[in-house]
Design a protein around this motif. Structure first.
Motif, PDB file in Angstrom:
ATOM      1  N   LEU A 155      -7.826  15.762   0.280  1.00  0.00           N
ATOM      2  CA  LEU A 155      -6.548  15.742  -0.431  1.00  0.00           C
ATOM      3  C   LEU A 155      -5.415  16.180   0.484  1.00  0.00           C
ATOM      4  O   LEU A 155      -4.293  15.674   0.391  1.00  0.00           O
ATOM      5  N   LEU A 156      -5.708  17.119   1.365  1.00  0.00           N
ATOM      6  CA  LEU A 156      -4.683  17.658   2.271  1.00  0.00           C
ATOM      7  C   LEU A 156      -4.265  16.644   3.339  1.00  0.00           C
ATOM      8  O   LEU A 156      -3.238  16.825   3.980  1.00  0.00           O
ATOM      9  N   LYS A 157      -5.058  15.581   3.512  1.00  0.00           N
ATOM     10  CA  LYS A 157      -4.730  14.539   4.478  1.00  0.00           C
ATOM     11  C   LYS A 157      -4.130  13.296   3.818  1.00  0.00           C
ATOM     12  O   LYS A 157      -3.863  12.304   4.490  1.00  0.00           O
ATOM     13  N   ASN A 158      -3.902  13.367   2.507  1.00  0.00           N
ATOM     14  CA  ASN A 158      -3.392  12.210   1.772  1.00  0.00           C
ATOM     15  C   ASN A 158      -1.884  12.078   1.973  1.00  0.00           C
ATOM     16  O   ASN A 158      -1.101  12.908   1.496  1.00  0.00           O
ATOM     17  N   LYS A 159      -1.461  11.035   2.664  1.00  0.00           N
ATOM     18  CA  LYS A 159      -0.047  10.843   3.011  1.00  0.00           C
ATOM     19  C   LYS A 159       0.819  10.675   1.765  1.00  0.00           C
ATOM     20  O   LYS A 159       1.911  11.248   1.671  1.00  0.00           O
ATOM     21  N   LYS A 160       0.351   9.905   0.813  1.00  0.00           N
ATOM     22  CA  LYS A 160       1.138   9.659  -0.401  1.00  0.00           C
ATOM     23  C   LYS A 160       1.351  10.951  -1.188  1.00  0.00           C
ATOM     24  O   LYS A 160       2.436  11.201  -1.709  1.00  0.00           O
ATOM     25  N   GLY A 184       1.836  10.048 -13.552  1.00  0.00           N
ATOM     26  CA  GLY A 184       1.466   8.649 -13.369  1.00  0.00           C
ATOM     27  C   GLY A 184       1.152   8.326 -11.923  1.00  0.00           C
ATOM     28  O   GLY A 184       0.156   7.653 -11.618  1.00  0.00           O
ATOM     29  N   ILE A 185       1.988   8.794 -11.010  1.00  0.00           N
ATOM     30  CA  ILE A 185       1.758   8.556  -9.581  1.00  0.00           C
ATOM     31  C   ILE A 185       0.493   9.264  -9.116  1.00  0.00           C
ATOM     32  O   ILE A 185      -0.337   8.691  -8.402  1.00  0.00           O
ATOM     33  N   VAL A 186       0.326  10.516  -9.526  1.00  0.00           N
ATOM     34  CA  VAL A 186      -0.855  11.280  -9.109  1.00  0.00           C
ATOM     35  C   VAL A 186      -2.129  10.632  -9.648  1.00  0.00           C
ATOM     36  O   VAL A 186      -3.151  10.570  -8.952  1.00  0.00           O
ATOM     37  N   ALA A 187      -2.081  10.120 -10.874  1.00  0.00           N
ATOM     38  CA  ALA A 187      -3.256   9.453 -11.450  1.00  0.00           C
ATOM     39  C   ALA A 187      -3.671   8.251 -10.606  1.00  0.00           C
ATOM     40  O   ALA A 187      -4.870   8.018 -10.390  1.00  0.00           O
ATOM     41  N   LYS A 188      -2.703   7.504 -10.106  1.00  0.00           N
ATOM     42  CA  LYS A 188      -3.012   6.331  -9.278  1.00  0.00           C
ATOM     43  C   LYS A 188      -3.513   6.747  -7.892  1.00  0.00           C
ATOM     44  O   LYS A 188      -4.436   6.147  -7.346  1.00  0.00           O
ATOM     45  N   ILE A 189      -2.882   7.781  -7.318  1.00  0.00           N
ATOM     46  CA  ILE A 189      -3.306   8.260  -6.003  1.00  0.00           C
ATOM     47  C   ILE A 189      -4.722   8.828  -6.054  1.00  0.00           C
ATOM     48  O   ILE A 189      -5.534   8.613  -5.163  1.00  0.00           O
ATOM     49  N   MET A 190      -5.043   9.559  -7.119  1.00  0.00           N
ATOM     50  CA  MET A 190      -6.303  10.292  -7.220  1.00  0.00           C
ATOM     51  C   MET A 190      -7.426   9.532  -7.933  1.00  0.00           C
ATOM     52  O   MET A 190      -8.527  10.047  -8.055  1.00  0.00           O
ATOM     53  N   THR A 198       9.198   6.271   1.804  1.00  0.00           N
ATOM     54  CA  THR A 198       8.404   5.400   0.916  1.00  0.00           C
ATOM     55  C   THR A 198       8.808   3.933   1.057  1.00  0.00           C
ATOM     56  O   THR A 198       8.405   3.109   0.245  1.00  0.00           O
ATOM     57  N   LYS A 199       9.579   3.649   2.077  1.00  0.00           N
ATOM     58  CA  LYS A 199      10.079   2.272   2.262  1.00  0.00           C
ATOM     59  C   LYS A 199       8.945   1.255   2.328  1.00  0.00           C
ATOM     60  O   LYS A 199       9.035   0.158   1.772  1.00  0.00           O
TER      61      LYS A 199
END
Length: 391
Positions: free
Chosen positions: A202-207, A320-326, A385-386
């Protein structure tokens, strides 16, 4: 039927989750506290939330009894508020605010986890929009009642209202059948998965990192604006009924957040979350600029409408964003806890920063500084986030 009780819980717990919230500054001010001390207490409470948020979120990922956690957290908030009201001295207020901060962070994470466990990832965007809408509606109704009651009976009426709301919220939560909360789905695991992703990934997740920095800057600018608005009007002798004025700021903002949350839920189904967050980030610097340049009590109308737009959109966007990332990681609540940790760190610093600037340079300069920080959040999100998709 479970979603009915979930919506009812979100409506009722809105008056409880943040403790006294914006009323705290006015209450302490009436007990002869200086503005920098008020900011100091809020900062300590925020730092306590920072320490506990991620560990609690990790616990919620593992534990099956999510309803019980929500009930205990709700009771803890009421206990903290009781001691602040009866013993508004520095040591007791610090301890009580720390308890409220821990319980509030726990309650937020538990509610989101229960929601995911009930509806699953396919309906999560829609339900989290309803969660936020009912929560904002509850805040608006409670603020309206609190404003009227405090006008006639003083701020003590707010404590009575919170206690009643807490009892009803606990009842609604208890009526949700535990067997219908899928604990595997609630933590972000897919149907065919049995174990979660290692925590260090998780600590390496760029998003996740980009989102954490953006939300941190947003709350560094946003957290102090609402309580500081009421305090500035009192300090300038522009208003003489601070309880009612504070209630009005909440009512306007929360009423605006209701359609914004519903809009955000449906917008996210058709467009990227990146765009949704841009809309939220644009509203905040405009709000601070208005408050910092217009010396009139009615500035609360456009300012708190903008507050409602920003907070209404971002309240749906974050989970919503965290749900998609995780998704598929089994660390949904942990990821959300990391974001809330950054949010809590910056929100707590916001109160002390704004309070210190207000004391030595004036309230207007404090609002303009917060606006500049909000602008930095927008620029950071646009730049980093471009070329990144958030679904």
């Amino acid at each position: 039927m479970p979603l009915y009780f979930l919506n009812l819980f979100n409506f009722l717990v809105a008056d409880v989750r943040d403790g006294l919230g914006p009323f705290l500054g006015v209450f302490l001010q009436q007990n002869h506290w200086q503005v920098n001390k008020i900011g100091f207490v809020m900062t300590l409470a925020g730092l306590t939330s920072i320490i506990i948020t991620t560990p609690v979120s990790m616990l919620i990922d593992h534990i099956r009894y999510k309803k019980n956690i929500g009930i205990i957290a709700t009771i803890s908030i009421i206990i903290g508020c009781y001691f602040i009201y009866h013993y508004p001295n520095l040591p007791m207020t610090i301890i009580s605010q720390m308890l409220i901060a821990i319980a509030g962070a726990t309650l937020i994470s538990a509610t989101v986890s229960i929601t995911m466990g009930l509806v699953g990832p396919d309906l999560f965007d829609k339900q989290i929009g309803y969660n936020e809408s009912f929560n904002h509606a509850g805040n608006a109704c409670a603020a309206l009642i609190a404003g009227i009651a405090s006008y006639y009976f003083g701020l003590k009426a707010i404590f009575i209202l919170m206690s009643c709301s807490a009892f009803l919220a606990i009842t609604a939560l208890a009526l949700i059948p535990s067997r219908q909360i899928d604990n595997k789905i609630a933590r972000g695991l897919n149907v065919n998965q049995t174990s979660p992703q290692p925590f260090f990934k998780l600590l390496k997740n760029k998003k996740l990192f980009i989102l954490a920095v953006t939300i941190g800057l947003f709350h560094l600018a946003n957290a102090a604006m609402l309580p500081l608005l009421s305090q500035s009007m009192v300090a300038k002798n522009i208003i003489n009924k601070p309880g009612s004025y504070t209630a009005m700021t909440i009512i306007i903002a929360q009423t605006t957040m209701i359609p914004m949350a519903i809009f955000a839920a449906f917008f996210a189904k058709r467009h990227e979350y990146r765009i949704l967050l841009i809309l939220a980030l644009v509203a905040l610097p405009a709000r601070g600029l208005l408050i910092g340049t217009i010396q009139h009590p009615l500035v609360l109308l456009p300012a708190e409408i903008l507050d409602g737009v920003g907070a209404g959109l971002i309240g749906v966007a974050i989970p919503g964003i965290v749900a998609k990332i995780m998704q598929g990681s089994g660390r949904f609540n942990t990821g959300l806890g990391i974001i809330f940790t950054c949010q809590g760190l910056c929100a707590s610093c916001s109160h002390y920063l704004a309070g210190t600037i207000a004391k030595y340079h004036g309230y207007d300069q404090a609002f303009l500084t917060l606006s500049l920080i909000a602008l930095c959040a927008l620029v950071f999100w646009l730049v980093f986030t471009k070329d990144v998709s958030f679904g």
